[in-house]
Scaffold this motif. Structure first.
Motif, PDB file in Angstrom:
ATOM      1  N   LEU A   1     128.645 -42.773  10.894  1.00 42.88           N
ATOM      2  CA  LEU A   1     128.737 -43.969  10.216  1.00 42.88           C
ATOM      3  C   LEU A   1     130.244 -44.161   9.661  1.00 42.88           C
ATOM      4  O   LEU A   1     130.884 -45.026   9.851  1.00 42.88           O
ATOM      5  N   LEU A   2     131.103 -43.174   9.261  1.00 43.14           N
ATOM      6  CA  LEU A   2     132.417 -43.170   9.120  1.00 43.14           C
ATOM      7  C   LEU A   2     133.296 -43.458  10.281  1.00 43.14           C
ATOM      8  O   LEU A   2     134.157 -44.086  10.231  1.00 43.14           O
ATOM      9  N   LEU A   3     132.846 -42.772  11.506  1.00 38.44           N
ATOM     10  CA  LEU A   3     133.618 -43.230  12.613  1.00 38.44           C
ATOM     11  C   LEU A   3     133.176 -44.553  13.161  1.00 38.44           C
ATOM     12  O   LEU A   3     134.232 -45.128  13.794  1.00 38.44           O
ATOM     13  N   VAL A   4     132.086 -45.149  12.842  1.00 39.15           N
ATOM     14  CA  VAL A   4     131.911 -46.429  13.150  1.00 39.15           C
ATOM     15  C   VAL A   4     132.973 -47.378  12.477  1.00 39.15           C
ATOM     16  O   VAL A   4     133.583 -48.236  13.077  1.00 39.15           O
ATOM     17  N   ALA A   5     132.994 -47.147  11.374  1.00 37.28           N
ATOM     18  CA  ALA A   5     134.147 -47.687  10.368  1.00 37.28           C
ATOM     19  C   ALA A   5     135.500 -47.497  10.770  1.00 37.28           C
ATOM     20  O   ALA A   5     136.447 -48.506  10.970  1.00 37.28           O
ATOM     21  N   THR A   6     136.081 -46.249  10.973  1.00 40.50           N
ATOM     22  CA  THR A   6     137.350 -45.832  11.311  1.00 40.50           C
ATOM     23  C   THR A   6     137.246 -44.864  12.242  1.00 40.50           C
ATOM     24  O   THR A   6     136.774 -43.705  12.034  1.00 40.50           O
ATOM     25  N   PRO A   7     137.311 -44.997  13.547  1.00 40.58           N
ATOM     26  CA  PRO A   7     137.233 -44.064  14.593  1.00 40.58           C
ATOM     27  C   PRO A   7     138.245 -42.841  14.650  1.00 40.58           C
ATOM     28  O   PRO A   7     137.904 -41.925  15.254  1.00 40.58           O
ATOM     29  N   THR A   8     139.037 -43.030  13.782  1.00 41.06           N
ATOM     30  CA  THR A   8     140.262 -41.775  14.011  1.00 41.06           C
ATOM     31  C   THR A   8     140.101 -40.921  12.832  1.00 41.06           C
ATOM     32  O   THR A   8     141.056 -40.018  12.478  1.00 41.06           O
ATOM     33  N   LEU A   9     139.212 -41.365  11.900  1.00 39.11           N
ATOM     34  CA  LEU A   9     139.136 -40.393  10.707  1.00 39.11           C
ATOM     35  C   LEU A   9     138.622 -39.134  10.777  1.00 39.11           C
ATOM     36  O   LEU A   9     137.426 -38.647  11.570  1.00 39.11           O
ATOM     37  N   PRO A  10     139.479 -38.116  10.470  1.00 43.41           N
ATOM     38  CA  PRO A  10     139.364 -36.504  11.028  1.00 43.41           C
ATOM     39  C   PRO A  10     137.971 -36.029   9.995  1.00 43.41           C
ATOM     40  O   PRO A  10     137.139 -35.359  10.821  1.00 43.41           O
ATOM     41  N   ALA A  11     137.696 -36.571   8.942  1.00 46.02           N
ATOM     42  CA  ALA A  11     136.268 -36.317   8.149  1.00 46.02           C
ATOM     43  C   ALA A  11     135.177 -36.793   9.216  1.00 46.02           C
ATOM     44  O   ALA A  11     134.082 -35.884   9.113  1.00 46.02           O
TER      45      ALA A  11
ATOM     46  N   THR B   1     122.371 -32.353  10.047  1.00 42.76           N
ATOM     47  CA  THR B   1     122.058 -33.689  10.723  1.00 42.76           C
ATOM     48  C   THR B   1     122.363 -34.633   9.826  1.00 42.76           C
ATOM     49  O   THR B   1     122.948 -35.676  10.162  1.00 42.76           O
ATOM     50  N   LEU B   2     122.189 -34.551   8.354  1.00 40.13           N
ATOM     51  CA  LEU B   2     122.424 -35.437   7.637  1.00 40.13           C
ATOM     52  C   LEU B   2     123.890 -35.997   7.366  1.00 40.13           C
ATOM     53  O   LEU B   2     124.315 -36.920   7.394  1.00 40.13           O
ATOM     54  N   LEU B   3     124.652 -34.699   7.470  1.00 39.48           N
ATOM     55  CA  LEU B   3     126.162 -34.827   7.477  1.00 39.48           C
ATOM     56  C   LEU B   3     126.575 -35.519   8.620  1.00 39.48           C
ATOM     57  O   LEU B   3     127.365 -36.230   8.623  1.00 39.48           O
ATOM     58  N   GLY B   4     126.000 -35.343   9.869  1.00 38.54           N
ATOM     59  CA  GLY B   4     126.298 -35.763  11.105  1.00 38.54           C
ATOM     60  C   GLY B   4     125.927 -37.447  11.148  1.00 38.54           C
ATOM     61  O   GLY B   4     126.837 -38.199  11.723  1.00 38.54           O
ATOM     62  N   VAL B   5     124.909 -37.690  10.487  1.00 41.47           N
ATOM     63  CA  VAL B   5     124.655 -39.207  10.375  1.00 41.47           C
ATOM     64  C   VAL B   5     125.905 -39.910   9.331  1.00 41.47           C
ATOM     65  O   VAL B   5     126.315 -40.921   9.827  1.00 41.47           O
TER      66      VAL B   5
ATOM     67  N   ALA C   1     130.523 -35.523  12.272  1.00 36.64           N
ATOM     68  CA  ALA C   1     129.629 -35.908  13.600  1.00 36.64           C
ATOM     69  C   ALA C   1     129.685 -34.749  14.526  1.00 36.64           C
ATOM     70  O   ALA C   1     128.595 -34.499  15.051  1.00 36.64           O
ATOM     71  N   VAL C   2     130.698 -34.018  14.644  1.00 37.25           N
ATOM     72  CA  VAL C   2     130.254 -32.700  15.509  1.00 37.25           C
ATOM     73  C   VAL C   2     129.271 -31.680  14.678  1.00 37.25           C
ATOM     74  O   VAL C   2     128.571 -31.156  15.443  1.00 37.25           O
ATOM     75  N   LEU C   3     129.427 -31.585  13.236  1.00 35.04           N
ATOM     76  CA  LEU C   3     128.229 -30.721  12.952  1.00 35.04           C
ATOM     77  C   LEU C   3     126.829 -31.328  13.122  1.00 35.04           C
ATOM     78  O   LEU C   3     125.931 -30.494  13.456  1.00 35.04           O
ATOM     79  N   GLY C   4     126.547 -32.538  13.091  1.00 31.06           N
ATOM     80  CA  GLY C   4     125.414 -33.061  13.480  1.00 31.06           C
ATOM     81  C   GLY C   4     125.133 -32.901  15.001  1.00 31.06           C
ATOM     82  O   GLY C   4     124.049 -32.600  15.257  1.00 31.06           O
TER      83      GLY C   4
END
Length: 153
Positions: free
Chosen positions: A58-68, A50-54, A73-76
């Motif tokens: 946050l990374l996806l909000v900044a850069t939607p195509t970032l694989p990490a 859950t912490l990694l998903g959060v 987010a999928v783990l969360g």
């Protein structure tokens, strides 16, 4: 005669409380900690995912195509959806089977009622909605990255 150093006395585990914990705080592993204690590895894996998903969101909000970001987010999301699934599984388990697994040797027995039914209904509804929303966002982002943003304006 000396007493044993550690006597383990069985503790009653409520099916209703377990299902509620899975529904409300399951992504943090609360239902696992309630049933198995703080040494439960699966409970801690829920909290970590859950912490990694959060962080991934946050990374996806900044850069939607970032694989990490997508991976985190999928783990969360997996942690969150499995918590809803756990609420459904625990809630639908028959009381005698619940007692034979978690309340062995106790005089008190589980008597689940409408509260558990409502928890199961809400878990199914919210879990399904989140799964559909997650899939929709994932597919939209994928198709936008393939075609380009200008085609959707």
């Amino acid at each position: 005669m000396p007493k044993p150093a550690c006597q383990h006395r069985p503790v009653f585990r409520s099916k209703t409380l377990t299902a509620a914990l899975a529904f409300l705080l399951g992504s943090l592993g609360a239902h696992r900690f309630y049933l198995y204690g703080l040494r439960d590895a699966f409970g801690w894996s829920h909290a970590l995912a859950t912490l990694l998903g959060v962080r991934g969101v946050l990374l996806l909000v900044a850069t939607p195509t970032l694989p990490a970001g997508w991976l985190l987010a999928v783990l969360g999301a997996i942690s969150l959806l499995t918590a809803f699934l756990a609420a459904i599984v625990y809630g639908l388990r028959p009381d005698p089977k619940w007692d034979s697994q978690f309340n062995v040797g106790l005089d008190k027995h589980s008597r689940s009622g409408w509260t558990v039914v409502l928890i199961v209904i809400f878990s199914l509804f919210i879990g399904a909605m989140m799964l559909m929303a997650g899939l929709a966002v994932a597919f939209q982002t994928y198709f936008e990255s393939q075609v380009g943003h200008d085609a959707f304006r």
